[in-house]
Every structure is written in structure tokens, then in C-alpha cells.
Design a protein around this motif. Structure first.
Motif, PDB file in Angstrom:
ATOM      1  N   HIS A 121     -19.144  -0.138  -4.535  1.00  0.00           N
ATOM      2  CA  HIS A 121     -18.295  -0.819  -5.503  1.00  0.00           C
ATOM      3  C   HIS A 121     -17.398  -1.779  -4.736  1.00  0.00           C
ATOM      4  N   ARG A 122     -16.628  -2.559  -5.456  1.00  0.00           N
ATOM      5  CA  ARG A 122     -15.689  -3.478  -4.812  1.00  0.00           C
ATOM      6  C   ARG A 122     -14.398  -3.523  -5.604  1.00  0.00           C
ATOM      7  N   ALA A 123     -13.311  -3.803  -4.926  1.00  0.00           N
ATOM      8  CA  ALA A 123     -12.002  -3.937  -5.566  1.00  0.00           C
ATOM      9  C   ALA A 123     -11.678  -5.421  -5.686  1.00  0.00           C
ATOM     10  N   GLY A 124     -11.036  -5.783  -6.754  1.00  0.00           N
ATOM     11  CA  GLY A 124     -10.678  -7.180  -6.972  1.00  0.00           C
ATOM     12  C   GLY A 124      -9.527  -7.654  -6.111  1.00  0.00           C
ATOM     13  N   LYS A 125      -8.800  -6.725  -5.523  1.00  0.00           N
ATOM     14  CA  LYS A 125      -7.646  -7.024  -4.654  1.00  0.00           C
ATOM     15  C   LYS A 125      -7.845  -6.306  -3.323  1.00  0.00           C
ATOM     16  N   PRO A 126      -7.139  -6.717  -2.276  1.00  0.00           N
ATOM     17  CA  PRO A 126      -7.202  -5.974  -1.014  1.00  0.00           C
ATOM     18  C   PRO A 126      -6.698  -4.547  -1.220  1.00  0.00           C
ATOM     19  N   ILE A 127      -7.243  -3.618  -0.434  1.00  0.00           N
ATOM     20  CA  ILE A 127      -6.847  -2.217  -0.543  1.00  0.00           C
ATOM     21  C   ILE A 127      -6.564  -1.618   0.831  1.00  0.00           C
ATOM     22  N   SER A 163      -6.730   9.545  -9.891  1.00  0.00           N
ATOM     23  CA  SER A 163      -5.470   9.638 -10.632  1.00  0.00           C
ATOM     24  C   SER A 163      -4.494   8.570 -10.166  1.00  0.00           C
ATOM     25  N   MET A 164      -4.023   7.726 -11.111  1.00  0.00           N
ATOM     26  CA  MET A 164      -2.992   6.765 -10.753  1.00  0.00           C
ATOM     27  C   MET A 164      -1.681   7.522 -10.600  1.00  0.00           C
ATOM     28  N   MET A 165      -1.061   7.392  -9.451  1.00  0.00           N
ATOM     29  CA  MET A 165       0.159   8.130  -9.147  1.00  0.00           C
ATOM     30  C   MET A 165       1.418   7.291  -9.397  1.00  0.00           C
ATOM     31  N   TRP A 166       1.275   5.958  -9.253  1.00  0.00           N
ATOM     32  CA  TRP A 166       2.434   5.073  -9.427  1.00  0.00           C
ATOM     33  C   TRP A 166       1.966   3.635  -9.423  1.00  0.00           C
ATOM     34  N   ARG A 167       2.718   2.788 -10.118  1.00  0.00           N
ATOM     35  CA  ARG A 167       2.416   1.349 -10.067  1.00  0.00           C
ATOM     36  C   ARG A 167       3.663   0.550 -10.384  1.00  0.00           C
ATOM     37  N   ASN A 168       3.700  -0.645  -9.807  1.00  0.00           N
ATOM     38  CA  ASN A 168       4.684  -1.651 -10.187  1.00  0.00           C
ATOM     39  C   ASN A 168       3.974  -3.000 -10.126  1.00  0.00           C
ATOM     40  N   GLU A 169       4.705  -4.084 -10.122  1.00  0.00           N
ATOM     41  CA  GLU A 169       4.056  -5.399 -10.137  1.00  0.00           C
ATOM     42  C   GLU A 169       3.385  -5.768  -8.811  1.00  0.00           C
ATOM     43  N   ASP A 170       3.684  -5.053  -7.739  1.00  0.00           N
ATOM     44  CA  ASP A 170       3.153  -5.389  -6.417  1.00  0.00           C
ATOM     45  C   ASP A 170       2.076  -4.440  -5.910  1.00  0.00           C
ATOM     46  N   VAL A 171       2.121  -3.176  -6.334  1.00  0.00           N
ATOM     47  CA  VAL A 171       1.286  -2.151  -5.721  1.00  0.00           C
ATOM     48  C   VAL A 171       0.832  -1.136  -6.775  1.00  0.00           C
ATOM     49  N   ILE A 172      -0.380  -0.626  -6.594  1.00  0.00           N
ATOM     50  CA  ILE A 172      -0.853   0.516  -7.369  1.00  0.00           C
ATOM     51  C   ILE A 172      -1.209   1.608  -6.367  1.00  0.00           C
ATOM     52  N   VAL A 173      -0.748   2.826  -6.598  1.00  0.00           N
ATOM     53  CA  VAL A 173      -1.039   3.962  -5.723  1.00  0.00           C
ATOM     54  C   VAL A 173      -1.912   4.942  -6.505  1.00  0.00           C
ATOM     55  N   ILE A 174      -3.082   5.262  -5.950  1.00  0.00           N
ATOM     56  CA  ILE A 174      -4.064   6.109  -6.618  1.00  0.00           C
ATOM     57  C   ILE A 174      -4.472   7.248  -5.692  1.00  0.00           C
ATOM     58  N   THR A 194      -5.506   8.525  -0.294  1.00  0.00           N
ATOM     59  CA  THR A 194      -4.607   7.715  -1.101  1.00  0.00           C
ATOM     60  C   THR A 194      -5.055   6.277  -1.011  1.00  0.00           C
ATOM     61  N   LEU A 195      -5.308   5.693  -2.180  1.00  0.00           N
ATOM     62  CA  LEU A 195      -5.721   4.293  -2.296  1.00  0.00           C
ATOM     63  C   LEU A 195      -4.514   3.478  -2.723  1.00  0.00           C
ATOM     64  N   VAL A 196      -4.225   2.408  -1.976  1.00  0.00           N
ATOM     65  CA  VAL A 196      -3.131   1.504  -2.321  1.00  0.00           C
ATOM     66  C   VAL A 196      -3.748   0.133  -2.598  1.00  0.00           C
ATOM     67  N   VAL A 197      -3.620  -0.325  -3.844  1.00  0.00           N
ATOM     68  CA  VAL A 197      -4.120  -1.638  -4.240  1.00  0.00           C
ATOM     69  C   VAL A 197      -2.957  -2.611  -4.071  1.00  0.00           C
ATOM     70  N   LEU A 198      -3.192  -3.666  -3.301  1.00  0.00           N
ATOM     71  CA  LEU A 198      -2.136  -4.629  -2.967  1.00  0.00           C
ATOM     72  C   LEU A 198      -2.173  -5.766  -3.973  1.00  0.00           C
ATOM     73  N   GLU A 199      -1.417  -5.643  -5.038  1.00  0.00           N
ATOM     74  CA  GLU A 199      -1.441  -6.583  -6.155  1.00  0.00           C
ATOM     75  C   GLU A 199      -0.881  -7.964  -5.837  1.00  0.00           C
ATOM     76  N   SER A 200       0.090  -8.039  -4.947  1.00  0.00           N
ATOM     77  CA  SER A 200       0.807  -9.310  -4.743  1.00  0.00           C
ATOM     78  C   SER A 200       0.249 -10.146  -3.600  1.00  0.00           C
ATOM     79  N   SER A 201      -0.993  -9.900  -3.217  1.00  0.00           N
ATOM     80  CA  SER A 201      -1.564 -10.576  -2.045  1.00  0.00           C
ATOM     81  C   SER A 201      -1.842 -12.044  -2.273  1.00  0.00           C
TER      82      SER A 201
END
Length: 113
Positions: free
Chosen positions: A53-59, A29-40, A104-111
């Protein structure tokens, strides 16, 4: 112009809601997102897995409740409350819940990667 608060409160990160014992996979479940971070929220029932699997961004993945075996190559890390793991972008990893568990998974979008 609408002003927004300088913070965002995110609740429910440790809730097991939505995870079915009948499914082989956890509830994601995606809990929140903005331009820098996604919280799942990843809500597992005992025995559920997320295969390689692999993520396209650091997590960053934080243990919230229960116990999850987090495998990266030959290394295995136990995620439980009070622990976390950082994984670089595009690194293969898998998760297996030993117990009912939430992470809690945090995708670091602005890396920049």
C-alpha cells in the motif's frame, strides 16, 4: 476564549488491545490528530500483514513491541523497539509481523507534499 495546554499526552501506543488472532490484518487505531500530524497505533498478532500500500503523505513508523518486517521495494527493515523508518509520500511498502507486535505510525500532514 478557551486556552489549551501547550502539549498533548498520548498513551497506549504499545498496547496490543483490539488485535484479533482470527483476523489476517492488524488492528489500526487512530490515537490522536491535529492539523499537522496523525498518530496511529498498528497492533499485530504474529503472522498478520499489511500488504503493499502507499500513504498520501510522508510517514514515520516506530517499533514499540515485538518484531515487524517492513518492506519498501527490495529493501527490508526490521522494526522493533528502538527503531523507526521514514517513508516518503506515495512509496509502496508492506508490513509483516513475525511476532505479536505494535508500531506507531505518524502521518506528517504539514509536509507540503
Amino acid at each position: 476564549m478557551t486556552e489549551t495546554a501547550p502539549f498533548t499526552e498520548i498513551t497506549g501506543l504499545n498496547a496490543l488491545d483490539g488485535s484479533s488472532v482470527d483476523s489476517a490484518r492488524p488492528d489500526i487505531s487512530m490515537m490522536w490528530r491535529n492539523e499537522d500530524v496523525i498518530v496511529i497505533r498498528l497492533a499485530f498478532r504474529a503472522g498478520q500483514t499489511m500488504p503493499d500500500h502507499r500513504a498520501g503523505k510522508p510517514i514515520l513508523v516506530f517499533g514499540q513491541t515485538g518484531r515487524i518486517d517492513f518492506t519498501i521495494g527490495d529493501a527490508s527493515i526490521v522494526l522493533e523497539p528502538g527503531s523507526a523508518v521514514h517513508v516518503d509520500a506515495k512509496v509502496v511498502h508492506s508490513l509483516h509481523a513475525d511476532t505479536d507486535a505494535v508500531a506507531t505510525l505518524v502521518v506528517l500532514e504539514s509536509s507540503g507534499s
